[in-house]
Design a protein around this motif. Structure first.
Motif, mmCIF file in Angstrom:
data_model
loop_
_atom_site.group_PDB
_atom_site.id
_atom_site.type_symbol
_atom_site.label_atom_id
_atom_site.label_comp_id
_atom_site.label_asym_id
_atom_site.label_seq_id
_atom_site.Cartn_x
_atom_site.Cartn_y
_atom_site.Cartn_z
ATOM 1 N N GLY A 466 6.164 0.339 9.619
ATOM 2 C CA GLY A 466 6.138 1.327 8.544
ATOM 3 C C GLY A 466 5.401 0.811 7.329
ATOM 4 O O GLY A 466 4.868 -0.301 7.311
ATOM 5 N N GLU A 467 5.368 1.636 6.299
ATOM 6 C CA GLU A 467 4.681 1.253 5.066
ATOM 7 C C GLU A 467 5.520 0.246 4.290
ATOM 8 O O GLU A 467 6.717 0.420 4.108
ATOM 9 C CB GLU A 467 4.439 2.491 4.199
ATOM 10 C CG GLU A 467 3.606 2.215 2.966
ATOM 11 C CD GLU A 467 3.366 3.455 2.122
ATOM 12 O OE1 GLU A 467 2.271 3.580 1.543
ATOM 13 O OE2 GLU A 467 4.295 4.286 2.032
ATOM 14 N N LYS A 468 4.896 -0.820 3.847
ATOM 15 C CA LYS A 468 5.538 -1.785 2.963
ATOM 16 C C LYS A 468 4.487 -2.282 1.971
ATOM 17 O O LYS A 468 3.311 -2.426 2.307
ATOM 18 C CB LYS A 468 6.154 -2.945 3.744
ATOM 19 C CG LYS A 468 5.224 -3.710 4.666
ATOM 20 C CD LYS A 468 5.995 -4.786 5.408
ATOM 21 C CE LYS A 468 5.093 -5.622 6.313
ATOM 22 N NZ LYS A 468 4.721 -4.884 7.538
ATOM 23 N N TYR A 469 4.938 -2.540 0.748
ATOM 24 C CA TYR A 469 4.001 -2.946 -0.296
ATOM 25 C C TYR A 469 4.762 -3.549 -1.473
ATOM 26 O O TYR A 469 6.005 -3.566 -1.493
ATOM 27 C CB TYR A 469 3.141 -1.757 -0.768
ATOM 28 C CG TYR A 469 3.922 -0.520 -1.175
ATOM 29 C CD1 TYR A 469 4.515 -0.415 -2.433
ATOM 30 C CD2 TYR A 469 4.054 0.561 -0.297
ATOM 31 C CE1 TYR A 469 5.220 0.728 -2.805
ATOM 32 C CE2 TYR A 469 4.760 1.698 -0.654
ATOM 33 C CZ TYR A 469 5.334 1.775 -1.913
ATOM 34 O OH TYR A 469 6.034 2.898 -2.275
ATOM 35 N N GLY A 470 4.023 -4.031 -2.446
ATOM 36 C CA GLY A 470 4.614 -4.581 -3.660
ATOM 37 C C GLY A 470 4.296 -3.715 -4.862
ATOM 38 O O GLY A 470 3.282 -3.018 -4.895
#
Length: 574
Positions: A466-470
């Motif tokens: 899935g989407e993951k980010y900072g």
């Protein structure tokens, strides 16, 4: 003669604001910033330490608790201390160390094998060495048993499931020194088992919760700077009253999915649960010197995630705690999540500042939660003044696991993990390194095997596809409103530095060390590095020259490329 500007304590100043008043490096000239020096530590592993600079000397703790002293303007080695770990004591929580303290001619460091050391600042020779747990590591989960139950089983990608981790006791935090005492707390007391991912590019495996008497109590303690003798100790789990009031609603109004009647009925079955209660102390304390108050955050209750064998609120876990710095007596506590079952421990270090509340200037303590809110309290009374707007997306929080699995964010990885924040009081901003990484919270049952009964457990697994980010967020210190957010490709872990000239610095797991405009959040500079920049940056001056420095060593747990250098930057010579 130009004055030196040190970075003498973990947070840069006593308030832990990680903000420099140096003005040489600005938004206008930062494009001229270049590498001044780099030092090869020889130790490639997750590198989380904050370097300290005192009287022109940089002191840095390395992974596995080695220490180096360097000339801060050249990176030249002055001395090196090589740590020999106790052979009969396993690391519960990895080799990373978050820094040292320097005072009274000594360098103080807590170790992964739960010792507190004092080294001579001039030579690195060990002056004293105490075992802060007296060998009482606590009861570990049965990794071998769970491992045999899982033997032959695979994850959805066909990789073999491996079991690691266990409760224990170590020290990750940088100590603090005040009034002749060095203060430090232990970690790992409610750490628990992990199912390691077989994918080397996605090493962050599932966290496992199993009911039982595992772990021990955590504590914060003070030791004499000259002898290492214990001065006071505060247990993060009280012997009496850890059940609390069996509250179903948090102090900030969140309704928790607790069966209070069931918990109260079960309390008599688990009279000794407090002895294994957890409550690690992960974050370096902040100290209000004027009022004599020490602030620190506590970890999750034990066993992690699984609440059936620990009925009650589980005080003082998942809390911001304030102690009398001279005696260790409790002043107040604020439990962010009573009876925590989601890994929402208070991991990011607290920060002190003044906020304007109801027209009055109010001394405040703030903490960036794994829940995704920045909590702001009256630092004298503990009253929650406000919590910020969410600085990461939130979904399905405080829901219980199901067989199909609930997708939760933020989860055990956190909205803000251990990363320290930075505060710019003049601009009225706090800068927070945040994580968006959904997790699946799931119930499991392993079938009976041989003479082993069926085993039920829960897991919280990062969702890899899935989407993951900072998100690096700026939040107003008086209102809690989001001012801007800067998005990066991978979760942010490491920490933040701000400057009087309007810069905000941090690093990425892919290797970029970068600077943003404090007013807009726009990126104004970056430099690529050979490993992840996943440690807190600092600023200092020597002979009128300003430097930025940071450990470049990546983070194994998050899958960020590891390295073994300390690097410093300065403006190109005119």
């Amino acid at each position: 003669m130009a004055m030196a500007v040190d970075w003498p304590v973990f947070g840069g100043n006593w308030d832990h604001q990680r903000h420099t008043e140096s003005t040489q490096i600005t938004r206008g000239n930062i494009v001229q910033l270049t590498t001044s020096w780099e030092f090869d530590t020889g130790v490639s592993s997750s590198f989380q330490a904050t370097p300290l600079v005192v009287d022109g000397v940089m002191y840095v703790s390395l992974p596995f608790n080695h220490v180096v002293a360097l000339q801060a303007d050249t990176g030249k080695l002055i001395w090196r201390y090589n740590h020999e770990r106790l052979k009969n004591r396993a690391m519960c929580c990895g080799p990373a160390n978050r820094g040292v303290a320097v005072s009274d001619g000594k360098v103080f460091m807590g170790t992964v094998d739960s010792r507190l050391l004092a080294l001579d600042t001039k030579t690195g020779q060990k002056l004293w060495d105490v075992d802060v747990t007296l060998g009482e590591q606590g009861i570990q989960e049965d990794a071998a048993s769970l491992g045999s139950q899982l033997s032959g089983q695979t994850d959805k990608q066909g990789g073999k499931l491996e079991v690691s981790g266990a409760s224990g006791a170590g020290i990750n935090m940088a100590p603090m020194v005040f009034d002749g005492k060095v203060m430090v707390g232990i970690t790992g007391v409610g750490y628990g088992l992990h199912l390691d991912s077989p994918d080397p590019d996605a090493p962050l495996g599932a966290v496992v919760g199993i009911a039982g008497n595992y772990g021990r109590r955590g504590f914060m303690a003070a030791f004499d700077v000259d002898t290492g003798n214990l001065a006071w100790k505060f247990d993060t789990v009280p012997e009496k009253g850890w059940e609390g009031s069996f509250t179903k609603v948090t102090q900030d109004g969140v309704v928790l999915p607790r069966n209070i009647e069931q918990e109260k009925a079960a309390a008599a079955k688990y009279p000794d649960a407090w002895q294994y209660g957890g409550g690690s102390a992960w974050s370096t304390p902040a100290i209000d010197r004027e009022n004599g108050i020490l602030y620190f955050g506590t970890g999750n209750p034990s066993p992690q995630m699984e609440g059936s064998s620990r009925p009650g609120d589980n005080l003082y876990t998942a809390s911001l705690v304030a102690l009398d710095v001279r005696t260790g007596a409790l002043k107040w506590h604020y439990q962010q999540v009573p009876h925590d079952q989601w890994g929402y421990d208070v991991a990011s270090p607290p920060v002190l500042f003044t906020t304007r509340h109801k027209g009055q200037q109010t001394p405040a303590v703030g903490q960036a939660g794994k829940t995704g809110w920045f909590y702001v309290h009256n630092r004298i009374t503990g009253e929650l003044l406000f919590k910020s707007e969410a600085f990461v997306p939130q979904n399905n929080m405080f829901t219980l696991p199901t067989e199909a699995g609930n997708v939760i964010y933020p989860g055990v990885i956190g909205g803000s993990n251990w990363s320290p924040v930075s505060v710019d009081e003049k601009r009225r901003m706090v800068f927070i390194a945040g994580i968006h990484w959904p997790v699946k919270y799931q119930l499991h049952e392993l079938k009976a095997k041989g003479n082993k009964p069926a085993l039920k457990y829960s897991s919280m697994s990062p969702i890899e596809d899935g989407e993951k980010y900072g998100l690096l967020s700026a939040i107003h210190l008086d209102t809690g409103k989001l001012i801007w957010q800067h998005k990066v490709n991978a979760p942010l872990i490491g920490g933040v530095l701000s400057t009087a000239t309007g810069l905000v610095l941090s690093g990425e797991g892919s290797g970029e060390f970068f600077a943003l405009d404090a007013q807009t959040g726009q990126r104004v500079w970056q430099q690529d590095n050979s490993a992840g920049v996943n440690a807190p940056p600092i600023s200092y001056e020597i002979k009128g020259k300003q430097y930025f420095a940071v450990a470049v060593g990546g983070n194994k747990l998050f899958g960020f490329k590891q390295g073994q250098t300390i690097k410093a930057w300065a403006l190109k010579s005119q």
